[in-house]
Design an enzyme around this catalytic site. Structure first.
Site, PDB file in Angstrom:
ATOM      1  N   CYS A   1       0.831  -1.202   0.000  1.00  0.00           N
ATOM      2  CA  CYS A   1       0.000   0.000   0.000  1.00  0.00           C
ATOM      3  C   CYS A   1       0.873   1.264   0.000  1.00  0.00           C
ATOM      4  O   CYS A   1       1.487   1.555  -1.019  1.00  0.00           O
ATOM      5  CB  CYS A   1      -0.995  -0.046   1.151  1.00  0.00           C
ATOM      6  SG  CYS A   1      -2.382   1.054   0.875  1.00  0.00           S
TER       7      CYS A   1
ATOM      8  N   HIS B   1      -3.180  -5.108   1.688  1.00  0.00           N
ATOM      9  CA  HIS B   1      -2.453  -5.305   2.952  1.00  0.00           C
ATOM     10  C   HIS B   1      -2.362  -6.793   3.325  1.00  0.00           C
ATOM     11  O   HIS B   1      -3.190  -7.276   4.094  1.00  0.00           O
ATOM     12  CB  HIS B   1      -3.184  -4.578   4.082  1.00  0.00           C
ATOM     13  CG  HIS B   1      -3.042  -3.101   4.049  1.00  0.00           C
ATOM     14  ND1 HIS B   1      -2.036  -2.437   4.716  1.00  0.00           N
ATOM     15  CD2 HIS B   1      -3.760  -2.161   3.412  1.00  0.00           C
ATOM     16  CE1 HIS B   1      -2.155  -1.143   4.503  1.00  0.00           C
ATOM     17  NE2 HIS B   1      -3.193  -0.943   3.720  1.00  0.00           N
TER      18      HIS B   1
ATOM     19  N   GLU C   1      -0.571  -8.187   5.372  1.00  0.00           N
ATOM     20  CA  GLU C   1      -0.278  -8.370   6.801  1.00  0.00           C
ATOM     21  C   GLU C   1      -1.553  -8.343   7.652  1.00  0.00           C
ATOM     22  O   GLU C   1      -1.504  -8.674   8.834  1.00  0.00           O
ATOM     23  CB  GLU C   1       0.720  -7.302   7.276  1.00  0.00           C
ATOM     24  CG  GLU C   1       0.168  -5.904   7.515  1.00  0.00           C
ATOM     25  CD  GLU C   1      -0.119  -5.098   6.240  1.00  0.00           C
ATOM     26  OE1 GLU C   1      -0.051  -5.656   5.125  1.00  0.00           O
ATOM     27  OE2 GLU C   1      -0.444  -3.901   6.372  1.00  0.00           O
TER      28      GLU C   1
END
Ligand code: GLN
Length: 203
Positions: free
Chosen positions: A85, A178, A180
């Site tokens: 991002c 994202h 994560e």
């Protein structure tokens, strides 16, 4: 050369943004996370993650801590780098909004926050053949849109409208989403396996 008995050390740029989540993901894949705030923290890293956050703030912090040149050199020297991002924005060689590029380590142009109001945040299941046949559930938060890609850049995934959302050039990998924030670790594993992959010719 490679030291197979040593756990891989993967840095996370820790000046701002979603640092903790990447640290957790790196731990999950059996590597050692290293928070990077100063150039000396880059020593002996096998790979580096540039997290999501606010790219304008991150740009300022990168310069304040003298990280721009050493991080750029790391990417240019063939070390694996993953930008997610805002991290993708930092890597891009062009930013449509008129901002100067930060690292210019990835031959793409991006437009910040360009998914539009209705789509500020959204989730999508993506086909990502490079990590296997199972779709990847992806979370987008005020994500950049990739508006142009150079000839040496591989598209690993596209959004439902066909725009690139995961790209790779050599060992530099970037996602508009994202990875994560979900429990699927295949994007982080892709970074880890690229440490072992034979060196590719620089693009
Ligand atoms: N909109 C942010 C930027 O332009 C990126 C958002 C994110 O990283 N989640 O920097």
């Amino acid at each position: 050369m490679s030291q197979p008995d040593r756990p891989r050390r993967i840095g996370v740029l820790a000046v701002q943004g979603a640092v903790r989540e990447h640290v957790a993901a790196i731990t999950d894949i059996g590597a050692v996370p290293v928070e990077v705030r100063l150039p000396r923290d880059l020593v002996d890293l096998d790979a580096l993650v540039l997290p999501g956050g606010e790219s304008t703030t991150m740009r300022r912090m990168i310069d304040a801590y003298g990280l721009r040149e050493p991080v750029r050199a790391m990417a240019a020297g063939g070390s694996p780098v993953l930008g997610t991002c805002a991290g993708m924005i930092l890597l891009a060689s062009g930013i449509d909004d008129g901002d100067e590029p930060v690292l210019a380590a990835l031959d793409i142009a991006v437009r910040r926050n360009a998914y539009g109001r209705q789509l500020d945040s959204f989730e999508a299941d993506l086909e990502v053949p490079a990590i296997g046949p199972e779709p990847l559930h992806a979370v987008f938060i005020r994500a950049p849109v990739v508006t142009d890609i150079g000839a040496g850049v591989e598209v690993l995934a596209r959004d439902p409208d066909g725009r690139p959302v995961a790209v790779r050039q050599g060992r530099v990998l970037a996602t508009a989403f994202h990875p994560e924030l979900t429990t699927d670790r295949r994007i982080h594993r892709l970074l880890l396996t690229s440490i072992e992959a034979p060196a590719e010719r620089p693009a």
